[in-house]
Scaffold this motif. Sequence first.
Motif, PDB file in Angstrom:
ATOM      1  N   VAL A 224      -4.261  -7.585  -3.052  1.00  0.00           N
ATOM      2  CA  VAL A 224      -4.295  -7.564  -4.517  1.00  0.00           C
ATOM      3  C   VAL A 224      -4.367  -6.131  -5.052  1.00  0.00           C
ATOM      4  CG1 VAL A 224      -5.518  -8.355  -6.582  1.00  0.00           C
ATOM      5  CG2 VAL A 224      -5.144  -9.931  -4.669  1.00  0.00           C
ATOM      6  N   PRO A 225      -5.129  -5.230  -4.441  1.00  0.00           N
ATOM      7  CA  PRO A 225      -5.040  -3.836  -4.912  1.00  0.00           C
ATOM      8  C   PRO A 225      -3.618  -3.266  -4.814  1.00  0.00           C
ATOM      9  CG  PRO A 225      -7.034  -4.123  -3.637  1.00  0.00           C
ATOM     10  CD  PRO A 225      -6.224  -5.392  -3.473  1.00  0.00           C
TER      11      PRO A 225
ATOM     12  N   ALA B  54      -9.717 -13.280  -5.740  1.00  0.00           N
ATOM     13  CA  ALA B  54      -9.224 -11.965  -5.302  1.00  0.00           C
ATOM     14  C   ALA B  54      -8.754 -11.140  -6.501  1.00  0.00           C
ATOM     15  CB  ALA B  54      -8.094 -12.138  -4.289  1.00  0.00           C
TER      16      ALA B  54
ATOM     17  N   ARG C 190       0.826  -1.214   0.000  1.00  0.00           N
ATOM     18  CA  ARG C 190       0.000   0.000   0.000  1.00  0.00           C
ATOM     19  C   ARG C 190       0.854   1.255   0.000  1.00  0.00           C
ATOM     20  NH1 ARG C 190      -4.608  -1.049   4.522  1.00  0.00           N
ATOM     21  NH2 ARG C 190      -5.498  -2.898   3.569  1.00  0.00           N
TER      22      ARG C 190
ATOM     23  N   PHE D 139      -7.628  -5.011 -12.546  1.00  0.00           N
ATOM     24  CA  PHE D 139      -6.438  -5.849 -12.425  1.00  0.00           C
ATOM     25  C   PHE D 139      -6.044  -6.471 -13.760  1.00  0.00           C
ATOM     26  CE2 PHE D 139      -4.315  -9.857 -12.109  1.00  0.00           C
ATOM     27  CZ  PHE D 139      -3.174  -9.477 -11.418  1.00  0.00           C
TER      28      PHE D 139
ATOM     29  N   ARG E 216     -11.783  -9.883  -8.521  1.00  0.00           N
ATOM     30  CA  ARG E 216     -12.577  -8.862  -7.819  1.00  0.00           C
ATOM     31  C   ARG E 216     -11.880  -7.510  -7.715  1.00  0.00           C
ATOM     32  NH1 ARG E 216     -15.937 -11.707  -2.976  1.00  0.00           N
ATOM     33  NH2 ARG E 216     -17.234 -12.960  -4.351  1.00  0.00           N
ATOM     34  N   THR E 217     -10.637  -7.449  -8.105  1.00  0.00           N
ATOM     35  CA  THR E 217      -9.905  -6.187  -8.035  1.00  0.00           C
ATOM     36  C   THR E 217     -10.097  -5.449  -9.349  1.00  0.00           C
ATOM     37  OG1 THR E 217      -8.314  -7.117  -6.487  1.00  0.00           O
ATOM     38  CG2 THR E 217      -7.637  -5.134  -7.685  1.00  0.00           C
ATOM     39  N   GLU E 218     -10.814  -4.359  -9.266  1.00  0.00           N
ATOM     40  CA  GLU E 218     -11.150  -3.599 -10.466  1.00  0.00           C
ATOM     41  C   GLU E 218      -9.903  -3.181 -11.234  1.00  0.00           C
ATOM     42  OE1 GLU E 218     -13.536   0.419 -11.732  1.00  0.00           O
ATOM     43  OE2 GLU E 218     -14.027  -0.552  -9.838  1.00  0.00           O
TER      44      GLU E 218
ATOM     45  N   ALA F  21      -1.776  -4.663  -7.718  1.00  0.00           N
ATOM     46  CA  ALA F  21      -2.233  -3.980  -8.938  1.00  0.00           C
ATOM     47  C   ALA F  21      -1.574  -2.613  -9.049  1.00  0.00           C
ATOM     48  CB  ALA F  21      -3.757  -3.854  -8.927  1.00  0.00           C
TER      49      ALA F  21
END
Length: 182
Positions: A49-50, A83, A6, A90, A86-88, A53
């Motif tokens: 995962v975000p 996962a 992050r 990705f 579901r990560t926009e 990404a």
Amino acid sequence: LVDALRAGDGDGDDDAESHALLAHAASAVGNIAAHPASAGLIAPAPGLVPGLARALTGARPEVREMAAGAARNLALTAAGRKALRRTEGFVGKILVSLGSTSAGERHAAVGCLVNLSDDPSSLGSLADAPGLLSALAAAADRAETARDAKLRRYVLSIFANLAADASTRRTLGMAGSSAPTV
């Protein structure tokens, strides 16, 4: 690890220490995710995962390569594929990695995509990604070395997996209503 992912800025900042931390965090996730039991446990971690990404959009190829490798390993498990799906955005980001000048990044990206395409529940996410077919074709066309022969085989596997599903064929505008026979 998630905090390190992050914290990665992904904006091209030249702080070598922060890039090294981000690359090591992505590498650690990849190593943990290489073991199916642990991949299934870490994949749903909020922000993981975000964060990967986001690392895929960074300026440093070593960071992108480690992030793509971690995604490839996460995509080996159902929890990881879920996962990733579901990560926009990705899939679009991993497609950009597929076009990288870094061979390691390209190979990790195609590995992630082939692992996703092996799961019928991921085919819709792949088919909905803008530019999927052209990115795959371009990656196969750019393959130049003997190592890239593996990349071409993975691209062909992805095409075959997409073509085997009727709804995916329709979404992608592939001709015919049945799977090709070999």
